[in-house]
Scaffold this motif. Structure first.
Motif, PDB file in Angstrom:
ATOM      1  N   ILE A   1       0.886  -1.174   0.000  1.00 42.37           N
ATOM      2  CA  ILE A   1       0.000   0.000   0.000  1.00 42.37           C
ATOM      3  C   ILE A   1       0.915   1.212   0.000  1.00 42.37           C
ATOM      4  CG2 ILE A   1      -1.772   1.315   1.223  1.00 42.37           C
ATOM      5  CD1 ILE A   1      -2.856  -1.352   2.300  1.00 42.37           C
ATOM      6  N   LYS A   2       0.696   2.077  -0.974  1.00 37.78           N
ATOM      7  CA  LYS A   2       1.618   3.201  -1.188  1.00 37.78           C
ATOM      8  C   LYS A   2       0.889   4.516  -0.921  1.00 37.78           C
ATOM      9  CE  LYS A   2       2.419   4.194  -5.427  1.00 37.78           C
ATOM     10  NZ  LYS A   2       2.731   3.810  -6.808  1.00 37.78           N
ATOM     11  N   PHE A   3       1.417   5.292   0.019  1.00 42.21           N
ATOM     12  CA  PHE A   3       0.884   6.637   0.284  1.00 42.21           C
ATOM     13  C   PHE A   3       1.703   7.620  -0.544  1.00 42.21           C
ATOM     14  CE2 PHE A   3      -0.592   4.200   3.822  1.00 42.21           C
ATOM     15  CZ  PHE A   3      -1.776   4.789   4.218  1.00 42.21           C
ATOM     16  N   VAL A   4       1.009   8.380  -1.354  1.00 44.08           N
ATOM     17  CA  VAL A   4       1.668   9.408  -2.155  1.00 44.08           C
ATOM     18  C   VAL A   4       1.368  10.731  -1.451  1.00 44.08           C
ATOM     19  CG1 VAL A   4       1.823  10.436  -4.437  1.00 44.08           C
ATOM     20  CG2 VAL A   4       1.308   8.005  -4.201  1.00 44.08           C
ATOM     21  N   VAL A   5       2.427  11.407  -0.974  1.00 46.55           N
ATOM     22  CA  VAL A   5       2.197  12.580  -0.117  1.00 46.55           C
ATOM     23  C   VAL A   5       2.810  13.841  -0.734  1.00 46.55           C
ATOM     24  CG1 VAL A   5       2.040  11.208   2.006  1.00 46.55           C
ATOM     25  CG2 VAL A   5       4.251  12.099   1.301  1.00 46.55           C
ATOM     26  N   GLY A   6       2.066  14.939  -0.619  1.00 46.81           N
ATOM     27  CA  GLY A   6       2.545  16.202  -1.177  1.00 46.81           C
ATOM     28  C   GLY A   6       2.606  17.326  -0.153  1.00 46.81           C
ATOM     29  N   THR A   7       2.047  17.111   1.036  1.00 45.88           N
ATOM     30  CA  THR A   7       1.959  18.172   2.045  1.00 45.88           C
ATOM     31  C   THR A   7       2.101  17.561   3.447  1.00 45.88           C
ATOM     32  OG1 THR A   7      -0.426  17.861   2.278  1.00 45.88           O
ATOM     33  CG2 THR A   7       0.283  19.505   0.648  1.00 45.88           C
ATOM     34  N   PRO A   8       2.381  18.399   4.455  1.00 47.71           N
ATOM     35  CA  PRO A   8       2.388  17.890   5.836  1.00 47.71           C
ATOM     36  C   PRO A   8       1.032  17.287   6.230  1.00 47.71           C
ATOM     37  CG  PRO A   8       3.479  20.027   5.728  1.00 47.71           C
ATOM     38  CD  PRO A   8       2.871  19.800   4.366  1.00 47.71           C
ATOM     39  N   GLU A   9      -0.048  17.865   5.735  1.00 48.40           N
ATOM     40  CA  GLU A   9      -1.383  17.310   6.031  1.00 48.40           C
ATOM     41  C   GLU A   9      -1.508  15.873   5.489  1.00 48.40           C
ATOM     42  OE1 GLU A   9      -4.599  19.104   3.849  1.00 48.40           O
ATOM     43  OE2 GLU A   9      -6.130  18.186   5.128  1.00 48.40           O
ATOM     44  N   ASP A  10      -0.911  15.628   4.324  1.00 45.67           N
ATOM     45  CA  ASP A  10      -0.939  14.271   3.752  1.00 45.67           C
ATOM     46  C   ASP A  10      -0.209  13.286   4.672  1.00 45.67           C
ATOM     47  OD1 ASP A  10      -2.261  15.276   1.558  1.00 45.67           O
ATOM     48  OD2 ASP A  10      -0.561  15.079   0.176  1.00 45.67           O
ATOM     49  N   LEU A  11       0.898  13.743   5.268  1.00 49.58           N
ATOM     50  CA  LEU A  11       1.653  12.870   6.182  1.00 49.58           C
ATOM     51  C   LEU A  11       0.830  12.554   7.427  1.00 49.58           C
ATOM     52  CD1 LEU A  11       5.133  14.531   5.698  1.00 49.58           C
ATOM     53  CD2 LEU A  11       4.657  12.095   5.343  1.00 49.58           C
ATOM     54  N   ASP A  12       0.149  13.557   7.968  1.00 45.60           N
ATOM     55  CA  ASP A  12      -0.726  13.299   9.128  1.00 45.60           C
ATOM     56  C   ASP A  12      -1.831  12.323   8.747  1.00 45.60           C
ATOM     57  OD1 ASP A  12       0.643  14.923  10.899  1.00 45.60           O
ATOM     58  OD2 ASP A  12      -0.572  16.707  10.454  1.00 45.60           O
ATOM     59  N   CYS A  13      -2.375  12.507   7.570  1.00 51.48           N
ATOM     60  CA  CYS A  13      -3.430  11.603   7.090  1.00 51.48           C
ATOM     61  C   CYS A  13      -2.897  10.176   7.049  1.00 51.48           C
ATOM     62  CB  CYS A  13      -3.905  12.062   5.718  1.00 51.48           C
ATOM     63  SG  CYS A  13      -4.845  10.806   4.850  1.00 51.48           S
ATOM     64  N   MET A  14      -1.713   9.985   6.479  1.00 51.75           N
ATOM     65  CA  MET A  14      -1.118   8.640   6.395  1.00 51.75           C
ATOM     66  C   MET A  14      -0.998   8.024   7.791  1.00 51.75           C
ATOM     67  SD  MET A  14       2.652   7.475   5.029  1.00 51.75           S
ATOM     68  CE  MET A  14       3.584   8.315   6.322  1.00 51.75           C
ATOM     69  N   ARG A  15      -0.491   8.802   8.718  1.00 51.53           N
ATOM     70  CA  ARG A  15      -0.259   8.275  10.074  1.00 51.53           C
ATOM     71  C   ARG A  15      -1.590   7.878  10.730  1.00 51.53           C
ATOM     72  NH1 ARG A  15       0.470  11.060  14.952  1.00 51.53           N
ATOM     73  NH2 ARG A  15       0.368  13.053  13.826  1.00 51.53           N
ATOM     74  N   HIS A  16      -2.603   8.718  10.569  1.00 47.94           N
ATOM     75  CA  HIS A  16      -3.898   8.413  11.196  1.00 47.94           C
ATOM     76  C   HIS A  16      -4.560   7.203  10.535  1.00 47.94           C
ATOM     77  CE1 HIS A  16      -3.779  12.832  12.533  1.00 47.94           C
ATOM     78  NE2 HIS A  16      -3.436  12.043  13.551  1.00 47.94           N
ATOM     79  N   ILE A  17      -4.463   7.127   9.222  1.00 47.51           N
ATOM     80  CA  ILE A  17      -5.065   5.985   8.513  1.00 47.51           C
ATOM     81  C   ILE A  17      -4.376   4.684   8.945  1.00 47.51           C
ATOM     82  CG2 ILE A  17      -5.205   4.891   6.219  1.00 47.51           C
ATOM     83  CD1 ILE A  17      -7.354   6.899   6.487  1.00 47.51           C
ATOM     84  N   LEU A  18      -3.052   4.734   9.049  1.00 46.22           N
ATOM     85  CA  LEU A  18      -2.330   3.509   9.436  1.00 46.22           C
ATOM     86  C   LEU A  18      -2.655   3.095  10.871  1.00 46.22           C
ATOM     87  CD1 LEU A  18       1.154   4.042   7.746  1.00 46.22           C
ATOM     88  CD2 LEU A  18      -0.631   2.390   7.110  1.00 46.22           C
ATOM     89  N   ALA A  19      -2.869   4.085  11.730  1.00 46.05           N
ATOM     90  CA  ALA A  19      -3.205   3.755  13.116  1.00 46.05           C
ATOM     91  C   ALA A  19      -4.598   3.131  13.203  1.00 46.05           C
ATOM     92  CB  ALA A  19      -3.132   5.023  13.969  1.00 46.05           C
ATOM     93  N   ALA A  20      -5.476   3.504  12.289  1.00 46.49           N
ATOM     94  CA  ALA A  20      -6.875   3.059  12.372  1.00 46.49           C
ATOM     95  C   ALA A  20      -7.149   1.771  11.598  1.00 46.49           C
ATOM     96  CB  ALA A  20      -7.791   4.170  11.869  1.00 46.49           C
ATOM     97  N   HIS A  21      -6.245   1.391  10.670  1.00 48.24           N
ATOM     98  CA  HIS A  21      -6.545   0.246   9.798  1.00 48.24           C
ATOM     99  C   HIS A  21      -5.384  -0.734   9.794  1.00 48.24           C
ATOM    100  CE1 HIS A  21     -10.100   2.246   8.276  1.00 48.24           C
ATOM    101  NE2 HIS A  21      -9.364   3.338   8.302  1.00 48.24           N
ATOM    102  N   MET A  22      -5.633  -1.898  10.391  1.00 44.14           N
ATOM    103  CA  MET A  22      -4.616  -2.952  10.368  1.00 44.14           C
ATOM    104  C   MET A  22      -4.495  -3.490   8.940  1.00 44.14           C
ATOM    105  SD  MET A  22      -3.515  -3.490  13.398  1.00 44.14           S
ATOM    106  CE  MET A  22      -2.919  -5.191  13.458  1.00 44.14           C
ATOM    107  N   THR A  23      -3.296  -3.859   8.572  1.00 42.85           N
ATOM    108  CA  THR A  23      -3.113  -4.508   7.267  1.00 42.85           C
ATOM    109  C   THR A  23      -1.878  -5.396   7.308  1.00 42.85           C
ATOM    110  OG1 THR A  23      -2.870  -4.170   4.887  1.00 42.85           O
ATOM    111  CG2 THR A  23      -1.775  -2.550   6.309  1.00 42.85           C
ATOM    112  N   GLU A  24      -1.883  -6.403   6.463  1.00 41.10           N
ATOM    113  CA  GLU A  24      -0.700  -7.256   6.331  1.00 41.10           C
ATOM    114  C   GLU A  24       0.248  -6.727   5.266  1.00 41.10           C
ATOM    115  OE1 GLU A  24      -2.011 -11.206   5.447  1.00 41.10           O
ATOM    116  OE2 GLU A  24      -2.964 -11.452   7.394  1.00 41.10           O
ATOM    117  N   ALA A  25      -0.201  -5.740   4.489  1.00 38.44           N
ATOM    118  CA  ALA A  25       0.587  -5.261   3.348  1.00 38.44           C
ATOM    119  C   ALA A  25       1.825  -4.494   3.800  1.00 38.44           C
ATOM    120  CB  ALA A  25      -0.284  -4.364   2.475  1.00 38.44           C
ATOM    121  N   HIS A  26       2.808  -4.412   2.914  1.00 38.69           N
ATOM    122  CA  HIS A  26       3.969  -3.545   3.126  1.00 38.69           C
ATOM    123  C   HIS A  26       3.540  -2.106   2.849  1.00 38.69           C
ATOM    124  CE1 HIS A  26       6.695  -7.004   3.204  1.00 38.69           C
ATOM    125  NE2 HIS A  26       5.873  -7.502   2.305  1.00 38.69           N
TER     126      HIS A  26
END
Ligand SMILES: Nc1nc2[nH]cc(C(=O)O)c2c(=O)[nH]1
Ligand code: SF4
Ligand SMILES: [Mg+2]
Length: 239
Positions: free
Chosen positions: A169-194
């Protein structure tokens, strides 16, 4: 049954990203996309002005076979918009490679040589669709489109459950807000993917992503640059 696919381009290159970065790979880019990311780098792959070719699945398989790579990436656009044809193509190529393997079964040493490796398919999908099929030789790279893409509302969060340890699963980020989004999404959704993170080309400093990873102790997120954008013109087609 004869099926045709809407094809933008088929080319051989090195994979510029993901777990097989740097390996020779054949790319099949399929027509059309169901979203419109603000930073899309393949705008020529969708919409009414796009130039695509209708090709029978057999013809696409012939072209892929002639390029000689066993690593295949099916991308777009959004390749799962043509899922039935994608499955037909994968099954056709797999059948062809299995029947050519059985022809040389007396020369086992050659079966496992680099020239005769079985096909391995990566499907680069945009995170809006959960694939309805699986095969032993297929894995998926899902994008998660963060806020600056303006496409986040189209994300299908079921991809986190659907993805296996073979997938990315690849997060494509362009802003600091995108990085926060990635962190929150990862905290909320377990996954086996890299999990991979990559900058939107030209929009955010690589160093700020790495500083963010350090500040938030993101041990299981892998930073990556798209090397094809350094090697060729970032807007070049067919590379
Ligand atoms: N060299 C190269 N590597 C790639 N990896 C993923 C690509 C894509 O467009 O999905 C891509 C691409 O377009 N070119
Ligand atoms: S999903 Fe990919 S092809 Fe579709 S608009 Fe976004 S970046 Fe472009
Ligand atoms: Mg892509």
């Amino acid at each position: 049954m004869l099926r045709f696919m809407n094809v933008i381009e088929i080319f051989s290159s090195i994979d510029g990203e993901g777990s097989r970065q740097g390996f020779l790979t054949t790319f099949l880019r399929l027509y059309d996309c169901n979203i419109r990311c603000s930073y899309c780098d393949t705008k020529y792959s969708y919409g009414p002005d796009s130039v695509y070719k209708e090709m029978f699945v057999q013809e696409v398989a012939d072209t892929i076979e002639s390029l000689g790579n066993h690593r295949i990436t099916i991308t777009g656009g959004e390749p799962l918009l043509q899922e039935r044809e994608v499955i037909a193509l994968i099954d056709e190529l797999t059948r062809r490679s299995e029947s050519s393997e059985s022809c040389v079964s007396e020369r086992e040493d050659e079966i496992y040589s680099h020239d005769t490796m079985p096909y391995d398919f990566n499907i680069e999908t945009n995170g809006t669709i959960v694939p309805s099929f699986q095969r032993d030789n297929v894995w998926f790279t899902y994008d998660y489109k963060t806020p600056s893409s303006l496409a986040e509302k189209s994300m299908n969060l079921d991809i986190f459950k659907a993805a296996t340890e073979r997938d990315l699963i690849k997060f494509v980020v362009g802003t600091p807000e995108d990085l926060d989004c990635m962190r929150h999404i990862l905290a909320a959704h377990m996954t086996e993917a890299h999990i991979y993170v990559s900058p939107v080309w030209g929009q955010i400093e690589a160093t700020s992503i790495i500083e963010y990873m350090k500040a938030h102790n993101l041990q299981n997120v892998r930073f990556q640059l798209q090397i094809h954008k350094f090697i060729w013109d970032p807007d070049a087609k067919g590379v």
